[in-house]
Design a protein around this motif. Structure first.
Motif, short mmCIF file in Angstrom:
data_model
loop_
_atom_site.label_atom_id
_atom_site.label_comp_id
_atom_site.label_asym_id
_atom_site.label_seq_id
_atom_site.Cartn_x
_atom_site.Cartn_y
_atom_site.Cartn_z
N SER A 50 17.41 -17.04 -2.35
CA SER A 50 16.37 -17.65 -1.52
C SER A 50 15.04 -17.06 -2.00
CB SER A 50 16.60 -17.27 -0.04
OG SER A 50 16.51 -15.86 0.11
N PHE A 51 13.94 -17.64 -1.57
CA PHE A 51 12.62 -17.12 -1.96
C PHE A 51 12.48 -15.62 -1.65
CE2 PHE A 51 8.26 -15.99 -0.85
CZ PHE A 51 7.57 -16.35 -2.00
N PRO A 52 12.74 -15.18 -0.38
CA PRO A 52 12.56 -13.75 -0.09
C PRO A 52 13.49 -12.84 -0.88
CG PRO A 52 13.47 -14.88 1.81
CD PRO A 52 13.09 -15.94 0.84
N GLU A 53 14.71 -13.27 -1.09
CA GLU A 53 15.66 -12.46 -1.88
C GLU A 53 15.13 -12.24 -3.29
OE1 GLU A 53 20.32 -13.04 -1.19
OE2 GLU A 53 19.26 -14.89 -1.62
N PHE A 54 14.57 -13.31 -3.86
CA PHE A 54 14.09 -13.21 -5.24
C PHE A 54 12.85 -12.31 -5.32
CE2 PHE A 54 11.98 -14.52 -9.16
CZ PHE A 54 13.05 -14.42 -10.05
N ILE A 55 11.96 -12.44 -4.34
CA ILE A 55 10.77 -11.58 -4.31
C ILE A 55 11.21 -10.11 -4.22
CG2 ILE A 55 8.73 -10.91 -2.93
CD1 ILE A 55 8.24 -13.50 -4.46
N TYR A 56 12.22 -9.84 -3.38
CA TYR A 56 12.74 -8.47 -3.27
C TYR A 56 13.30 -8.00 -4.61
CZ TYR A 56 15.86 -4.61 -2.25
OH TYR A 56 16.50 -3.39 -2.30
N GLU A 57 14.08 -8.86 -5.26
CA GLU A 57 14.67 -8.51 -6.55
C GLU A 57 13.58 -8.16 -7.57
OE1 GLU A 57 17.77 -8.11 -7.72
OE2 GLU A 57 18.60 -8.43 -5.71
N GLN A 58 12.47 -8.89 -7.51
CA GLN A 58 11.38 -8.68 -8.45
C GLN A 58 10.51 -7.46 -8.09
OE1 GLN A 58 10.31 -10.92 -11.35
NE2 GLN A 58 12.51 -11.07 -11.14
N SER A 59 10.70 -6.92 -6.88
CA SER A 59 9.82 -5.82 -6.45
C SER A 59 10.60 -4.59 -5.99
CB SER A 59 8.89 -6.31 -5.33
OG SER A 59 9.65 -6.77 -4.23
N LYS A 60 11.83 -4.46 -6.47
CA LYS A 60 12.67 -3.32 -6.07
C LYS A 60 12.04 -1.98 -6.44
CE LYS A 60 17.45 -4.88 -5.77
NZ LYS A 60 18.68 -5.12 -6.52
N ASN A 61 11.25 -1.96 -7.53
CA ASN A 61 10.65 -0.71 -7.99
C ASN A 61 9.22 -0.52 -7.48
OD1 ASN A 61 13.02 -0.29 -9.44
ND2 ASN A 61 12.23 -1.43 -11.19
N LYS A 62 8.81 -1.35 -6.52
CA LYS A 62 7.45 -1.26 -5.99
C LYS A 62 7.47 -0.80 -4.53
CE LYS A 62 6.24 -5.33 -8.77
NZ LYS A 62 5.38 -4.77 -9.80
N GLN A 63 6.31 -0.33 -4.05
CA GLN A 63 6.17 -0.07 -2.62
C GLN A 63 5.91 -1.43 -1.96
OE1 GLN A 63 2.67 2.07 -1.34
NE2 GLN A 63 3.73 2.96 0.41
N ARG A 64 6.73 -1.76 -0.96
CA ARG A 64 6.65 -3.10 -0.34
C ARG A 64 5.99 -3.01 1.04
NH1 ARG A 64 11.28 -2.48 -2.86
NH2 ARG A 64 12.40 -1.88 -0.97
N ILE A 65 4.89 -3.76 1.19
CA ILE A 65 4.17 -3.83 2.46
C ILE A 65 4.40 -5.22 3.02
CG2 ILE A 65 1.89 -3.77 3.56
CD1 ILE A 65 2.37 -1.98 0.27
N VAL A 66 5.03 -5.31 4.18
CA VAL A 66 5.41 -6.62 4.75
C VAL A 66 4.71 -6.83 6.09
CG1 VAL A 66 7.34 -8.08 5.49
CG2 VAL A 66 7.64 -6.50 3.56
N ILE A 67 3.94 -7.91 6.17
CA ILE A 67 3.15 -8.22 7.38
C ILE A 67 3.89 -9.28 8.20
CG2 ILE A 67 0.85 -8.81 8.24
CD1 ILE A 67 0.91 -6.52 6.07
N GLY A 68 4.40 -8.89 9.36
CA GLY A 68 5.12 -9.82 10.23
C GLY A 68 4.38 -10.05 11.54
N GLY A 69 4.85 -11.03 12.32
CA GLY A 69 4.24 -11.34 13.61
C GLY A 69 4.12 -12.84 13.80
N SER A 70 4.09 -13.28 15.05
CA SER A 70 4.00 -14.72 15.34
C SER A 70 2.63 -15.27 14.97
CB SER A 70 4.23 -14.99 16.83
OG SER A 70 5.43 -14.40 17.24
#
Length: 457
Positions: free
Chosen positions: A97-117
């Protein structure tokens, strides 16, 4: 094979807003990219064509799926029985899926995720603007086209961090979990929780639970930054161990003078180009994230002063001495209320005409409609528009004027079901000392915003 070693990738539903941006980002990275979709609209069509990535024909073609593909990425627009998806599964090609692939591409990075309605895009875009202003290297995946950024997705080998707008909607037709659960954040943000996506989360409790899971995924030494004034957020952002840090934020201190907003800081006041209580919260959230990334107070404010806002987020369409016209993506009840109140507060002495298009599955749903109670009360002239054809297309029960007035708890609402009648109504107003706000995730059935703006001003 490591995901970074992929050479040939096929995108199913490549015409989607974020999916076509992913296609462009992967092509820029030097990968061989193909794709399919059964309908592709502008601007995706032109952008894919310019990059040589537009499929020759619209539709699904299982013959495009061959064993020499390294991966297939499937967008939410595809169905579980999509012939290309079935072929990929049959050939055991890795499907993401899109998010899975983004995660795969950024496993070696610091990930900042902005959530909320609400507020996700604005917070993400402020952070990106500040990082870019200070020449920091970063990758990103954001849900809107931002000024100063060519695409909505950027993936490189050398950026140490990635900024991701973490949507709570489902990841793909075969992976029915919220996108933001799949990014595995180091730093997370929850800007607010206000029940949405009724077609997927049938009640408020199930919806809120998705955010609790997200908060609980904060890893050891990770950070969760949350809106401490939102009761629903406070309910889920409860640190259950001492291993991670939870930081609450509120409205940034400020003053409003002559229709301009100034932030109160330790040094001089800082004039900003965006306004509204919700944006002042978004600024606080972005400031906390930037602080974690090593950009402190004055450096943050210096960059923020040049930030004009995200597209369609209180986007100024035009202005005269006595009138200003704004367009906003607001469609969920909390967003509509916050945006309407923000504009009224910024210009308290002007009459406010606020128009809302009911366009999403939730907003056109009779059971969900009462969530809009009081959402347009800050407007002097509240207007609601919906297209009966959209209701039919979504196979939903037809709405009528009285139901809308009752649900919004506002007898003064004017209801329109024809965009030409709405346009005439707007054009025929006396616009002296009066502002116009147009809210929708759609486009009022191809309303000519530019022409309307010229007529009004």
């Amino acid at each position: 094979m490591l995901s970074n070693d992929y050479k040939r990738i096929h995108l199913i539903a490549t015409g989607g807003s974020i999916m076509h941006n992913l296609a462009l980002a992967l092509a820029e990275k030097g990968l061989q990219v193909t794709g399919s979709d059964d309908e592709i609209f502008e601007p995706a069509k032109n952008r894919l064509a310019a990059a040589g990535l537009l499929p020759e024909k619209e539709g699904w073609f299982p013959e495009k799926i061959t064993s020499d593909l390294d991966a297939v990425i499937v967008g939410m627009h595809a169905r579980a029985d999509n012939p290309e998806l079935l072929k990929a599964q049959e050939l055991n090609i890795p499907v993401y899926s899109f998010p899975e692939f983004i995660y795969e591409q950024s496993k070696n990075k610091q990930r900042i995720v902005i959530g909320g309605s609400h507020g996700k895009t604005s917070i993400t875009s402020i952070i990106m603007h500040v990082l870019q202003y200070h020449n920091r290297k970063f990758d990103y995946a954001v849900g809107a086209q931002l000024e100063g950024f060519k695409n909505m997705v950027k993936l490189t080998e050398d950026a140490p961090i990635i900024i991701i707008e973490g949507d709570e909607y489902l990841s793909s037709p075969i992976q029915r979990v919220p996108k933001f659960h799949l990014y595995h954040h180091h730093i997370g943000v929850i800007s607010g929780i206000s029940w949405d996506h009724i077609n997927v989360f049938p009640d408020e409790k199930i919806y809120r639970e998705q955010f609790r899971i997200f908060a609980d995924m904060t890893p050891k030494a990770g950070v969760m930054i949350y809106n401490q004034d939102d009761e629903q957020v406070a309910h889920v952002c409860v640190p259950r161990t001492q291993d991670s840090k939870f930081i609450g934020y509120g409205v940034h201190e400020h003053k409003i003078k002559n229709g301009k907003t100034y932030l109160t800081t330790k040094k001089d006041p800082v004039e900003i180009q965006i306004f509204g209580e919700h944006n002042l919260r978004n600024i606080s959230a972005a400031k906390e994230v930037c602080k974690e990334l090593g950009i402190k107070g004055q450096a943050f404010y210096e960059a923020l002063a040049t930030f004009k806002g995200a597209a369609k987020r209180l986007e100024k369409l035009g202005e005269s001495n006595s009138t200003v016209i704004y367009r906003d993506f607001a469609h969920a009840p909390s967003k509509v209320k916050a945006t309407t109140e923000a504009l009224k507060k910024q210009f308290p002495n002007r009459t406010l005409v606020a128009c809302l298009e009911l366009h999403t599955f939730s907003s056109l749903n009779k059971a969900f409609l009462p969530q809009y109670a009081g959402a347009l009360n800050a407007a002097d002239v509240p207007v609601v528009y919906f297209n009966p054809k959209t209701v039919e297309h979504k196979r939903m029960e037809m709405l009528d004027e009285n139901q809308i007035k009752e649900a919004f708890k506002n007898p003064n609402i004017k209801v329109f079901t024809d965009s030409r009648s709405l346009q005439e109504f707007i054009e025929n107003q006396d616009w002296k000392e009066k502002n116009l706000l147009l809210m929708s995730s759609g486009n009022y059935d191809n309303l000519d915003f530019k022409g309307l703006t010229e007529k009004v001003l």
